[in-house]
Motif scaffolding. Structure first.
Motif, PDB file in Angstrom:
ATOM      1  N   LYS A   1      -9.089  -8.947  -4.919  1.00  7.38           N
ATOM      2  CA  LYS A   1      -7.885  -8.141  -4.702  1.00  7.38           C
ATOM      3  C   LYS A   1      -6.726  -9.034  -4.273  1.00  7.38           C
ATOM      4  N   THR A   2      -5.525  -8.673  -4.699  1.00  3.31           N
ATOM      5  CA  THR A   2      -4.332  -9.408  -4.286  1.00  3.31           C
ATOM      6  C   THR A   2      -3.256  -8.425  -3.845  1.00  3.31           C
ATOM      7  N   LEU A   3      -2.340  -8.931  -3.042  1.00  2.00           N
ATOM      8  CA  LEU A   3      -1.211  -8.138  -2.576  1.00  2.00           C
ATOM      9  C   LEU A   3      -0.038  -9.078  -2.392  1.00  2.00           C
ATOM     10  N   LEU A   4       1.113  -8.687  -2.943  1.00  2.00           N
ATOM     11  CA  LEU A   4       2.340  -9.467  -2.804  1.00  2.00           C
ATOM     12  C   LEU A   4       3.258  -8.781  -1.806  1.00  2.00           C
ATOM     13  N   GLY A   5       3.866  -9.563  -0.930  1.00  3.15           N
ATOM     14  CA  GLY A   5       4.782  -9.011   0.055  1.00  3.15           C
ATOM     15  C   GLY A   5       4.034  -8.515   1.273  1.00  3.15           C
ATOM     16  N   PHE A   6       4.791  -7.988   2.236  1.00  4.82           N
ATOM     17  CA  PHE A   6       4.161  -7.456   3.434  1.00  4.82           C
ATOM     18  C   PHE A   6       4.803  -6.144   3.836  1.00  4.82           C
ATOM     19  N   LYS A   7       3.960  -5.148   3.956  1.00  8.23           N
ATOM     20  CA  LYS A   7       4.319  -3.867   4.558  1.00  8.23           C
ATOM     21  C   LYS A   7       3.088  -3.429   5.332  1.00  8.23           C
ATOM     22  N   ASP A   8       3.289  -3.011   6.562  1.00  3.37           N
ATOM     23  CA  ASP A   8       2.191  -2.628   7.442  1.00  3.37           C
ATOM     24  C   ASP A   8       1.247  -1.647   6.752  1.00  3.37           C
ATOM     25  N   ALA A   9       1.786  -0.594   6.161  1.00  3.69           N
ATOM     26  CA  ALA A   9       0.958   0.440   5.523  1.00  3.69           C
ATOM     27  C   ALA A   9       0.131  -0.142   4.374  1.00  3.69           C
ATOM     28  N   GLN A  10       0.721  -1.050   3.602  1.00  6.00           N
ATOM     29  CA  GLN A  10      -0.004  -1.658   2.489  1.00  6.00           C
ATOM     30  C   GLN A  10      -1.172  -2.503   3.006  1.00  6.00           C
ATOM     31  N   TYR A  11      -0.959  -3.237   4.090  1.00  2.88           N
ATOM     32  CA  TYR A  11      -2.028  -4.056   4.651  1.00  2.88           C
ATOM     33  C   TYR A  11      -3.132  -3.173   5.203  1.00  2.88           C
ATOM     34  N   GLN A  12      -2.761  -2.060   5.861  1.00  6.82           N
ATOM     35  CA  GLN A  12      -3.774  -1.148   6.375  1.00  6.82           C
ATOM     36  C   GLN A  12      -4.641  -0.613   5.237  1.00  6.82           C
ATOM     37  N   GLU A  13      -4.007  -0.238   4.144  1.00  3.44           N
ATOM     38  CA  GLU A  13      -4.736   0.281   2.990  1.00  3.44           C
ATOM     39  C   GLU A  13      -5.584  -0.825   2.339  1.00  3.44           C
TER      40      GLU A  13
END
Length: 115
Positions: free
Chosen positions: A100-112
């Motif tokens: 899995k990958t994630l670009l950028g940072f948002k608290d809610a996205q990291y929690q998910e």
């Protein structure tokens, strides 16, 4: 599962993401493009798990410094060449955990992402 966060240490968004990871007990490795480098092999592995066009940080100072021809060519080869030359063009942070990958940072996205 190994989690690696890619970016540059003096980036405010990276600082927020690292603080979130620490506060939530997520074990990670931080890869600083300026300290640890970015070579073609690493970039190829990142592009294999993330969309190369989405990796382009169009809000960065580095992007504004590009000429119109460089901005217009969004082919994978052209972007990879730019990323190798100027890693600060890569959107930060780039988080890779397993497949899995994630670009950028948002608290809610990291929690998910880590749920």
């Amino acid at each position: 599962m190994t989690t690696t966060i890619y970016g540059i240490k003096n980036c405010d968004t990276i600082k927020k993401a690292l603080k979130w990871l620490d506060a939530n007990g997520v074990e990670y490795t931080f890869h600083d493009y300026r300290v640890d480098g970015l070579d073609a092999a690493l970039l190829d592995s990142l592009v294999a798990v993330s969309d190369v066009e989405q990796m382009l940080n169009k809000r960065s100072t580095s992007y504004r410094d590009l000429n119109d021809e460089q901005k217009a060519d969004t082919s994978e080869g052209a972007l990879k060449a730019l990323f190798i030359e100027t890693p600060t063009l890569i959107k930060r942070p780039l988080l890779v955990s397993g497949d899995k990958t994630l670009l950028g940072f948002k608290d809610a996205q990291y929690q998910e992402f880590f749920a």
